[in-house]
Design a protein around this motif. Structure first.
Motif, PDB file in Angstrom:
ATOM      1  N   GLN A   1       5.239   5.319  -5.532  1.00 31.65           N
ATOM      2  CA  GLN A   1       5.385   5.342  -7.001  1.00 31.65           C
ATOM      3  C   GLN A   1       4.802   6.621  -7.602  1.00 31.65           C
ATOM      4  O   GLN A   1       5.378   7.205  -8.522  1.00 31.65           O
ATOM      5  CB  GLN A   1       4.707   4.106  -7.605  1.00 31.65           C
ATOM      6  CG  GLN A   1       5.492   2.819  -7.353  1.00 31.65           C
ATOM      7  CD  GLN A   1       4.631   1.571  -7.489  1.00 31.65           C
ATOM      8  OE1 GLN A   1       3.445   1.645  -7.803  1.00 31.65           O
ATOM      9  NE2 GLN A   1       5.228   0.398  -7.244  1.00 31.65           N
ATOM     10  N   VAL A   2       3.669   7.032  -7.085  1.00 30.48           N
ATOM     11  CA  VAL A   2       3.034   8.241  -7.621  1.00 30.48           C
ATOM     12  C   VAL A   2       3.895   9.473  -7.329  1.00 30.48           C
ATOM     13  O   VAL A   2       4.126  10.305  -8.220  1.00 30.48           O
ATOM     14  CB  VAL A   2       1.612   8.403  -7.023  1.00 30.48           C
ATOM     15  CG1 VAL A   2       1.065   9.809  -7.291  1.00 30.48           C
ATOM     16  CG2 VAL A   2       0.674   7.343  -7.595  1.00 30.48           C
TER      17      VAL A   2
ATOM     18  N   ARG B   1       5.568   8.735   2.799  1.00 31.66           N
ATOM     19  CA  ARG B   1       5.248   8.077   4.065  1.00 31.66           C
ATOM     20  C   ARG B   1       4.446   9.003   4.980  1.00 31.66           C
ATOM     21  O   ARG B   1       3.473   8.593   5.609  1.00 31.66           O
ATOM     22  CB  ARG B   1       6.534   7.649   4.769  1.00 31.66           C
ATOM     23  CG  ARG B   1       6.284   7.200   6.181  1.00 31.66           C
ATOM     24  CD  ARG B   1       6.798   5.849   6.506  1.00 31.66           C
ATOM     25  NE  ARG B   1       8.210   5.700   6.250  1.00 31.66           N
ATOM     26  CZ  ARG B   1       8.895   4.580   6.516  1.00 31.66           C
ATOM     27  NH1 ARG B   1       8.267   3.545   7.028  1.00 31.66           N
ATOM     28  NH2 ARG B   1      10.173   4.492   6.263  1.00 31.66           N
ATOM     29  N   ALA B   2       4.869  10.262   5.038  1.00 30.58           N
ATOM     30  CA  ALA B   2       4.166  11.222   5.899  1.00 30.58           C
ATOM     31  C   ALA B   2       2.716  11.405   5.439  1.00 30.58           C
ATOM     32  O   ALA B   2       1.807  11.550   6.257  1.00 30.58           O
ATOM     33  CB  ALA B   2       4.905  12.563   5.899  1.00 30.58           C
ATOM     34  N   ILE B   3       2.497  11.360   4.138  1.00 28.62           N
ATOM     35  CA  ILE B   3       1.127  11.512   3.619  1.00 28.62           C
ATOM     36  C   ILE B   3       0.267  10.329   4.065  1.00 28.62           C
ATOM     37  O   ILE B   3      -0.870  10.496   4.513  1.00 28.62           O
ATOM     38  CB  ILE B   3       1.142  11.656   2.078  1.00 28.62           C
ATOM     39  CG1 ILE B   3       1.733  13.020   1.692  1.00 28.62           C
ATOM     40  CG2 ILE B   3      -0.260  11.486   1.497  1.00 28.62           C
ATOM     41  CD1 ILE B   3       2.075  13.169   0.213  1.00 28.62           C
ATOM     42  N   VAL B   4       0.806   9.135   3.967  1.00 23.89           N
ATOM     43  CA  VAL B   4       0.048   7.955   4.418  1.00 23.89           C
ATOM     44  C   VAL B   4      -0.263   8.073   5.913  1.00 23.89           C
ATOM     45  O   VAL B   4      -1.396   7.846   6.346  1.00 23.89           O
ATOM     46  CB  VAL B   4       0.820   6.648   4.127  1.00 23.89           C
ATOM     47  CG1 VAL B   4       0.178   5.461   4.822  1.00 23.89           C
ATOM     48  CG2 VAL B   4       0.875   6.406   2.619  1.00 23.89           C
ATOM     49  N   VAL B   5       0.733   8.456   6.694  1.00 23.55           N
ATOM     50  CA  VAL B   5       0.539   8.550   8.147  1.00 23.55           C
ATOM     51  C   VAL B   5      -0.503   9.616   8.495  1.00 23.55           C
ATOM     52  O   VAL B   5      -1.394   9.395   9.315  1.00 23.55           O
ATOM     53  CB  VAL B   5       1.883   8.828   8.866  1.00 23.55           C
ATOM     54  CG1 VAL B   5       1.665   9.194  10.325  1.00 23.55           C
ATOM     55  CG2 VAL B   5       2.804   7.612   8.755  1.00 23.55           C
TER      56      VAL B   5
ATOM     57  N   GLN C   1       0.841  -1.194   0.000  1.00 15.27           N
ATOM     58  CA  GLN C   1       0.000   0.000   0.000  1.00 15.27           C
ATOM     59  C   GLN C   1       0.884   1.255   0.000  1.00 15.27           C
ATOM     60  O   GLN C   1       0.659   2.191  -0.766  1.00 15.27           O
ATOM     61  CB  GLN C   1      -0.913  -0.031   1.236  1.00 15.27           C
ATOM     62  CG  GLN C   1      -1.746   1.202   1.467  1.00 15.27           C
ATOM     63  CD  GLN C   1      -2.891   1.338   0.479  1.00 15.27           C
ATOM     64  OE1 GLN C   1      -3.104   0.466  -0.360  1.00 15.27           O
ATOM     65  NE2 GLN C   1      -3.609   2.439   0.541  1.00 15.27           N
ATOM     66  N   GLN C   2       1.909   1.261   0.844  1.00 17.69           N
ATOM     67  CA  GLN C   2       2.814   2.400   0.898  1.00 17.69           C
ATOM     68  C   GLN C   2       3.490   2.608  -0.462  1.00 17.69           C
ATOM     69  O   GLN C   2       3.668   3.735  -0.920  1.00 17.69           O
ATOM     70  CB  GLN C   2       3.871   2.193   1.993  1.00 17.69           C
ATOM     71  CG  GLN C   2       4.877   3.327   2.130  1.00 17.69           C
ATOM     72  CD  GLN C   2       4.246   4.645   2.552  1.00 17.69           C
ATOM     73  OE1 GLN C   2       3.628   4.739   3.605  1.00 17.69           O
ATOM     74  NE2 GLN C   2       4.373   5.674   1.739  1.00 17.69           N
TER      75      GLN C   2
ATOM     76  N   PRO D   1      11.026  12.683  -1.722  1.00 15.58           N
ATOM     77  CA  PRO D   1       9.801  11.997  -2.163  1.00 15.58           C
ATOM     78  C   PRO D   1       9.374  10.836  -1.264  1.00 15.58           C
ATOM     79  O   PRO D   1       8.196  10.711  -0.954  1.00 15.58           O
ATOM     80  CB  PRO D   1      10.159  11.507  -3.573  1.00 15.58           C
ATOM     81  CG  PRO D   1      11.645  11.578  -3.670  1.00 15.58           C
ATOM     82  CD  PRO D   1      12.087  12.657  -2.738  1.00 15.58           C
ATOM     83  N   LEU D   2      10.321  10.034  -0.817  1.00 17.18           N
ATOM     84  CA  LEU D   2       9.941   8.880   0.001  1.00 17.18           C
ATOM     85  C   LEU D   2       9.409   9.302   1.360  1.00 17.18           C
ATOM     86  O   LEU D   2       8.429   8.757   1.859  1.00 17.18           O
ATOM     87  CB  LEU D   2      11.131   7.936   0.195  1.00 17.18           C
ATOM     88  CG  LEU D   2      11.333   6.928  -0.928  1.00 17.18           C
ATOM     89  CD1 LEU D   2      12.570   6.091  -0.658  1.00 17.18           C
ATOM     90  CD2 LEU D   2      10.110   6.011  -1.085  1.00 17.18           C
ATOM     91  N   GLU D   3      10.071  10.279   1.965  1.00 18.72           N
ATOM     92  CA  GLU D   3       9.621  10.766   3.267  1.00 18.72           C
ATOM     93  C   GLU D   3       8.249  11.427   3.140  1.00 18.72           C
ATOM     94  O   GLU D   3       7.382  11.242   4.001  1.00 18.72           O
ATOM     95  CB  GLU D   3      10.625  11.765   3.851  1.00 18.72           C
ATOM     96  CG  GLU D   3      11.914  11.157   4.344  1.00 18.72           C
ATOM     97  CD  GLU D   3      12.921  10.867   3.238  1.00 18.72           C
ATOM     98  OE1 GLU D   3      12.614  11.143   2.048  1.00 18.72           O
ATOM     99  OE2 GLU D   3      14.013  10.374   3.548  1.00 18.72           O
TER     100      GLU D   3
END
Lengths: 203, 203
Positions: free
Chosen positions: A143-144, A164-168, A137-138, A159-161
């Protein structure tokens, strides 16, 4: 990320006896925790005998595993569908991801919070499998955001951080949102889409 | 937001017997949940008799309440100190807030997660008081972001939402950070400072 059973879970599964039990289990476990809940507690809340519960599930662990597995599968499936329908633009794709992540977790706030707080109670190998699905899911978010950066429409250097922050932060909406808070789910989604786009530096 | 006991808790309290019990309680409850943990379990983990535990605490609820209360008080105190030392610039203040919020929650990841997952187990009126302190903590962030917007150095149109999302994403670091993940606490802090500044549209 949490991985609660979404509202759509009902449509997925046929047996209403099972559904009643899972719903009851989420309620009781949200109140007393997995370890503070017995099979008898779940059966009572569902208006069944413990024997009737054992007709559907082998154990309390089996009930928890079913709740967690259906939740994360449903989330992944909703997310892939939303992505497929969002077109080619990274900004539109990110909007779609934010919307699914929030609405899924708000569709069953108790179940969602259970997905977070009782992950520790899930035994191996189920726990490992569950975490692998969360990582999938993450990665859909990763990828987007990466594609947006590659195309130059997102300017973040992290981008990776950011992903992750957006998901959290989207998952976390379930921990504070109240339908009586004077703001609708739709408004929350729109505002978080804006925050997420700001965080990735969308042009 | 979670409100775990921070590392600084030790300095706050004198009794090392109490400290040993609280530390043991966090460990056992992190494994089995509040409702799945007995006073005897906590005492055993602490290497004490149940009678010795009752010398320090009235009940299991008293142990949990002490953990939660010390945690949030310590977090508030660290945050106020950091703000006082950060100077007048909203951007510097926001950096300081992000740093405290992350480092506090990483100083005791197990305790932090307990603060989230066992909040439901805290009884009234303690629960209400605890939530009021969490709102105070959130307001410290809200004020900085609002001031930045008023001064025109932050351009977000969603200051309150951004402020809440920043607290949630910083607190959430404790749910995924691993010291073996190849990235240091310091690096995490720097990256999240950048993300937070991007989200509020810092100039």
């Amino acid at each position: 990320m949490s991985s609660a059973p979404g509202a759509g879970r009902r449509a997925e599964e046929g047996s209403s006896g099972e559904e009643t039990i899972l719903r009851a289990a989420i309620e009781v476990m949200a109140e007393h925790g997995y370890h503070g809940t017995s099979v008898r507690d779940i059966a009572e809340r569902a208006g069944l005998s413990a024997a009737a519960l054992y007709h559907h599930f082998q154990s309390k662990q089996d009930v928890l595993a079913t709740i967690m597995e259906r939740g994360i599968k449903h989330l992944l499936s909703c997310t892939r569908t939303a992505l497929a329908e969002a077109g080619e633009q990274p900004a539109e794709q990110l909007r779609a991801l934010v919307s699914v992540q929030i609405l899924f977790h708000l569709s069953d706030q108790r179940g969602t919070l259970l997905g977070t707080s009782e992950l520790r109670a899930l035994q191996e190998p189920l726990r490992g499998r569950h975490l692998a699905k969360r990582r999938q899911q993450q990665r859909l978010f990763d990828q987007v955001v990466r594609r947006g950066v590659e195309q130059g429409v997102f300017t973040t250097g992290l981008p990776l951080e950011a992903s992750r922050a957006i998901v959290v932060m989207c998952t976390g909406v379930a921990s504070w949102f109240s339908p009586r808070g004077g703001i609708s789910r739709k408004q929350i989604v729109r505002r978080y889409q804006r925050l997420a786009l700001d965080m990735v530096g969308a042009s």
